[in-house]
Write a protein that holds these residues in place. Structure first.
Motif, mmCIF file in Angstrom:
data_model
loop_
_atom_site.group_PDB
_atom_site.id
_atom_site.type_symbol
_atom_site.label_atom_id
_atom_site.label_comp_id
_atom_site.label_asym_id
_atom_site.label_seq_id
_atom_site.Cartn_x
_atom_site.Cartn_y
_atom_site.Cartn_z
ATOM 1 N N THR A 180 0.869 -1.190 0.000
ATOM 2 C CA THR A 180 0.000 0.000 0.000
ATOM 3 C C THR A 180 0.901 1.234 0.000
ATOM 4 N N TYR A 221 -3.479 1.866 -3.718
ATOM 5 C CA TYR A 221 -3.884 2.928 -2.797
ATOM 6 C C TYR A 221 -5.408 2.998 -2.762
ATOM 7 N N VAL A 222 -5.926 3.513 -1.661
ATOM 8 C CA VAL A 222 -7.364 3.777 -1.526
ATOM 9 C C VAL A 222 -7.542 5.273 -1.769
ATOM 10 N N LEU A 231 -5.979 8.374 5.171
ATOM 11 C CA LEU A 231 -6.944 7.466 5.795
ATOM 12 C C LEU A 231 -6.288 6.781 6.987
ATOM 13 N N CYS A 236 -8.295 1.727 6.168
ATOM 14 C CA CYS A 236 -7.734 1.304 4.883
ATOM 15 C C CYS A 236 -7.660 -0.227 4.821
#
Length: 246
Positions: A180, A221-222, A231, A236
Motif C-alpha cells: 500500500t 492505494y485507496v 486514511l 484502509c
C-alpha cells in the motif's frame, strides 16, 4: 478458594510483570482483563494458567474446568493488575500458543504499526473478513499489549497472529503480494484480487518500508475524495480486506 489480599503478594507481583512486553516474552504468558475476553479465551481453548476475580460468584464451572488455578482477590489487587481506568475485576493469565504451522493463503502483513487500537481493529476485521492470519513485522506493537487485546474484542484468539520478518514471509508465501502506497501505485478498485494474497500495511506516519514496497508484486492505494490528508490505517485495511475476499 484461596483469597489474595495484598498487592505485595509474590504471585501478584509476578503477574503484574506481564504488563511489560519483555517479561511476557520471557515468561511466555500474557494477561487478559474482563469477562468478555476471559469468555472468548475459554471458547477458543486458550491454555489458561489461572483466573483471578474480585467476585467469586463470577467464576463459572467452565472457567474452573478450563484453568489450572483460581483465586479470589481484593479490589486493591485488581487495581494493581488492571491497565484500565475502571478495573473490571476478573483476570486470566494465559500461556502463549505455538504458531509454527499456519495457513497462509489470505493474509495481512503489518509493517511497524504503532497504535495498539489500530492493530487490534485490524486483527478483529481480518477475523471478520475470514483471513487466514495476521503477520506482524518487528517494530509493530506487541500482539499481547492490553489495548491490542481489548480492541481486538477476542479476535486475537480466533485467528493466528504471528511475528515474522518480511523476507521470511515472502519465502513461504505462494500468492500475490500487494503493498500500500500513495506513490507509483494503482487504485485498488482497478485490480482483480488474486485468490491467494497478502496485503501489506505500513507505519501510521512513514507508510510501508521502501525495501518491502520494492519487493511486492503490485502496490495499491485507496483514493481520498475529500480534503482529508490520509486514511486511518485500520480503515484502509478494512476496505482492502473486504474488497479482496469478495
Amino acid at each position: 478458594m484461596e483469597i489474595i489480599e495484598s498487592v505485595q503478594n509474590q504471585k501478584i507481583k509476578q503477574i503484574a510483570k506481564l504488563h511489560n512486553r519483555k517479561d511476557r516474552k520471557k515468561m511466555n504468558q500474557f494477561l487478559i482483563e474482563g469477562e468478555h475476553l476471559v469468555e472468548e479465551a475459554l471458547n477458543s481453548q486458550v491454555d489458561i494458567e489461572m483466573i483471578l476475580t474480585v467476585n467469586a460468584d463470577k467464576l463459572t464451572e467452565a472457567m474452573v474446568a478450563s484453568s489450572k488455578q483460581q483465586y479470589e482477590i481484593t479490589f486493591k489487587v485488581a487495581e494493581k493488575l488492571s491497565q484500565t481506568e475502571s478495573p473490571q475485576g476478573i483476570y486470566a493469565v494465559c500461556n502463549m500458543k505455538d504458531m509454527n504451522d499456519i495457513v497462509m493463503n489470505r493474509v495481512i502483513y503489518l509493517d511497524r504499526i504503532q497504535d495498539p487500537g489500530n492493530v487490534g481493529t485490524i486483527i478483529r476485521t481480518a477475523d471478520a473478513a475470514g483471513l487466514d492470519a495476521v503477520i506482524m513485522a518487528k517494530g509493530t506493537v506487541d500482539i499481547y499489549n492490553d489495548k491490542v487485546l481489548r480492541s481486538s474484542q477476542g479476535s486475537v484468539f480466533h485467528i493466528p497472529v504471528v511475528e515474522m520478518d518480511f523476507a521470511e514471509v515472502k519465502e513461504k508465501f505462494e500468492g500475490t503480494i500487494y503493498g500500500t502506497s500513495l506513490d507509483s501505485a494503482r487504485d485498488y478498485k482497478e485490480i482483480t484480487p488474486a485468490d491467494k494474497f497478502m496485503i501489506v500495511l505500513g507505519n501510521e506516519g512513514q507508510g510501508v518500508n521502501n525495501d518491502i514496497l520494492s519487493a511486492t508484486d503490485e502496490n495499491l492505494y485507496v483514493p481520498i475524495h475529500g480534503r482529508a490528508e490520509s486514511l486511518n490505517v485500520a480503515v484502509c485495511a478494512g476496505i482492502l480486506m473486504y474488497h479482496f475476499v469478495k
